[in-house]
Scaffold this active site. Structure first.
Site, PDB file in Angstrom:
ATOM      1  CG  ASP A  93      -2.264   0.619   0.960  1.00  0.00           C
ATOM      2  OD1 ASP A  93      -2.304   1.865   0.873  1.00  0.00           O
ATOM      3  OD2 ASP A  93      -3.278  -0.095   0.858  1.00  0.00           O
ATOM      4  CB  SER A 153      -9.299   0.994   0.176  1.00  0.00           C
ATOM      5  OG  SER A 153      -8.794   1.226  -1.104  1.00  0.00           O
ATOM      6  CG  HIS A 178      -5.162   4.016   1.256  1.00  0.00           C
ATOM      7  ND1 HIS A 178      -4.793   2.748   0.892  1.00  0.00           N
ATOM      8  CD2 HIS A 178      -6.463   4.146   0.909  1.00  0.00           C
ATOM      9  CE1 HIS A 178      -5.820   2.136   0.330  1.00  0.00           C
ATOM     10  NE2 HIS A 178      -6.847   2.959   0.326  1.00  0.00           N
TER      11      HIS A 178
END
Length: 554
Positions: free
Chosen positions: A236, A469, A288
């Protein structure tokens, strides 16, 4: 005819990339033409080409035979473009500016007859050995040529490809090699990691997150199963490894000191935002990644119980530079996961590979990832090693066939849609069937909560994000719990996915994507929303030998 000579003045801007590639094809290998068929020999025997640039004009002195040959060269270049060079690459060819490409070799490893799932390390090691052997043998000639041209390159054995930064003459040469199957684009991709942030509420403090409770994970914890002995991999934007909710589950932390060898890899070699390039420790330049890992394993030992499998351990790879990745950075992370290395990218050890990898990102065609097969072999080879590849479906809904990006589209990926706490599909969650590769396969495979998910972010903070996600990490944690409960499932990707599908809460939709309205499975929810407690109970009812749990049905 040999005495007729013509001088043609052509503005450089008027030449198509196809013509430029064609001319370069005639000039490679010390100016000897590569075409060997009889027709080409007749054309090429009676001319010579001299090219140089002066004030923006290309002056070409041509024997009359070149007029016919150039037409054929153009036709050859068009054929090369259509068959061996990605259109994205052709559009950007420039003699003065190199283009990043991924060169795929024809040779691919035979991964049949591998050791069974009961010998996990032996199976992964055999996969790695076969892949490395194929790459070493087949890439040698290409690498020698690239070195002779002083071209930047990086070899990948996981799918027998080579990342190359090259000018048009080198790409022309590569496209003519019979050992090369295709020249893919390697664009910088603004990955599909869309998230919709909401203020982090304190309403959850002191309790288990609602999405974790919804899927039944706490019921499994109550039986003593929290993910022990399972390693979760995440690729990620990076991770804040010492976040209070993550530090104790990071495999590189022993409670007193950190060792990032075999536990962290950075595929970002330039730029890197606040983390810089080639970070020697897990670092997140975006938030994220840290959020996704929190949903998989997060628990600060106090009021922030945010993860599905708090007893599992995690390792990580950064594949995006401030949210932007490339097929090469994604591939590099997958290769590292299948055989993690030390911080010098040396001494790979398949025994350190994770059991499941979460991928909360996508590679959209709108940003240049126009070839849907660009990472297919990578995902298939990781799965062949017995590692589950969990992939978020994407946030391009609500239209049908909006599951359209690698790696969500692949049959080898376990693709996850996003549901709300009320078990309704999120409007943004991508739907099937997959048409990007003409397969028409059903996607997503499964769904999980991904709307208004509270989890960890950088600087020891927490935030609420929404998107597929956030759904994918629930499934990665769910699978970790199943493998922890029943070790015989480790490496058996087919069985893990079957159990998850068969025990899901069936959900239907009136949306008729691919003719699946009002039936289950369908192209909106897949087989439904995961039910971790029901899946755990099924292990008992199917009489798996679960150490310590045989006499404790729920």
């Amino acid at each position: 005819m040999a005495g007729v000579e013509m001088v043609i003045h052509v503005p450089e801007s008027a030449l198509s990339n196809e013509i430029k590639l064609a001319v370069n094809c005639l000039k490679i290998d010390n100016d000897r033409p590569v075409a060997q068929d009889t027709g080409w020999s007749q054309y090429l025997s009676g001319f010579r080409t001299m090219m140089h640039t002066s004030k923006g004009t290309i002056i070409r002195t041509i024997w009359i035979g070149l007029l016919t040959a150039l037409m054929s060269a153009s036709a050859l270049a068009v054929d090369v473009q259509q068959q061996k060079v990605a259109p994205w690459v052709m559009q950007r060819l420039n003699a003065d500016h190199p283009v990043e490409v991924i060169v795929r070799m024809h040779a691919q490893s035979d991964l049949s007859g591998l050791p069974g799932a009961s010998s996990r390390t032996a199976r992964i090691s055999e996969v790695v050995d076969r892949l490395r052997s194929t790459a070493a043998q087949s890439q040698q000639g290409v690498i020698q040529y690239l070195q002779s041209q002083a071209v930047e390159y990086k070899s990948f054995w996981i799918n027998n490809t080579i990342w190359v930064r090259a000018s048009q003459d080198v790409i022309a040469a590569l496209s003519q090699r019979p050992d090369i199957a295709y020249v893919h684009a390697n664009p910088v991709v603004a990955a599909d990691i869309a998230r919709f942030a909401e203020p982090a509420s304190n309403q959850f403090l002191g309790s288990i997150e609602a999405s974790i409770s919804l899927v039944g994970a706490p019921t499994v914890w109550d039986q003593g199963v929290t993910g022990q002995q399972i390693i979760i991999g995440g690729q990620d934007t990076g991770y804040q490894w010492d976040h209070p909710a993550l530090i104790n589950s990071y495999r590189g932390w022993d409670g007193a000191q950190a060792d990032h060898n075999y536990n962290w890899h950075d595929s970002i070699h330039s730029g890197g935002g606040s983390c810089g390039a080639d970070s020697a420790f897990p670092c997140d330049d975006n938030n994220h990644g840290t959020h996704t890992m929190g949903t998989m394993v997060g628990d600060d030992g106090g009021t922030n119980r945010i993860g599905m499998a708090p007893g599992a351990r995690w390792i990580g790879c950064r594949n995006m530079d401030q949210g932007n990745g490339t097929p090469a950075t994604y591939t590099e992370c997958f290769q590292w996961f299948i055989a993690p290395t030390d911080l010098n990218d040396e001494n790979p050890d398949p025994a350190m590979a994770p059991h499941v990898i979460n991928n909360s990102w996508g590679c959209p065609a709108s940003e240049g990832c126009t070839d849907p097969t660009v990472m297919q072999t990578v995902v298939e080879n990781v799965r062949a090693a017995g590692i589950v590849v969990v992939v978020s479906a994407g946030n391009s809904g609500s239209g049908c066939s909006s599951v359209s990006t690698p790696a969500a589209i692949y049959d080898a990926s376990f693709t996850v849609g996003n549901t709300t706490i009320g078990d309704i599909i999120a409007g943004s969650s991508s739907r099937g069937p997959v048409t990007a590769d003409s397969s028409n396969r059903m996607k997503p495979d499964i769904s999980a909560p991904g709307t208004s998910i509270r989890s960890s972010i950088r600087n020891n903070n927490y935030a609420v994000f929404s998107g597929t996600s956030m759904a994918g990490p629930h499934v990665a944690g769910h699978l970790a719990l199943l493998m922890s409960a029943e070790p015989s499932l480790i490496g058996d990707v087919d069985e893990l996915e079957r159990i998850t599908r068969d025990t899901a809460l069936q959900l239907t939709s009136t949306q008729n994507c691919g003719g699946t309205a009002n039936v289950s499975p369908n192209n909106v929810y897949g087989f439904g929303r995961i039910q971790t407690d029901v899946a755990f109970n099924s292990l008992l009812s199917e009489e798996f030998m679960i150490d310590g749990f045989e006499d404790q049905p729920l």
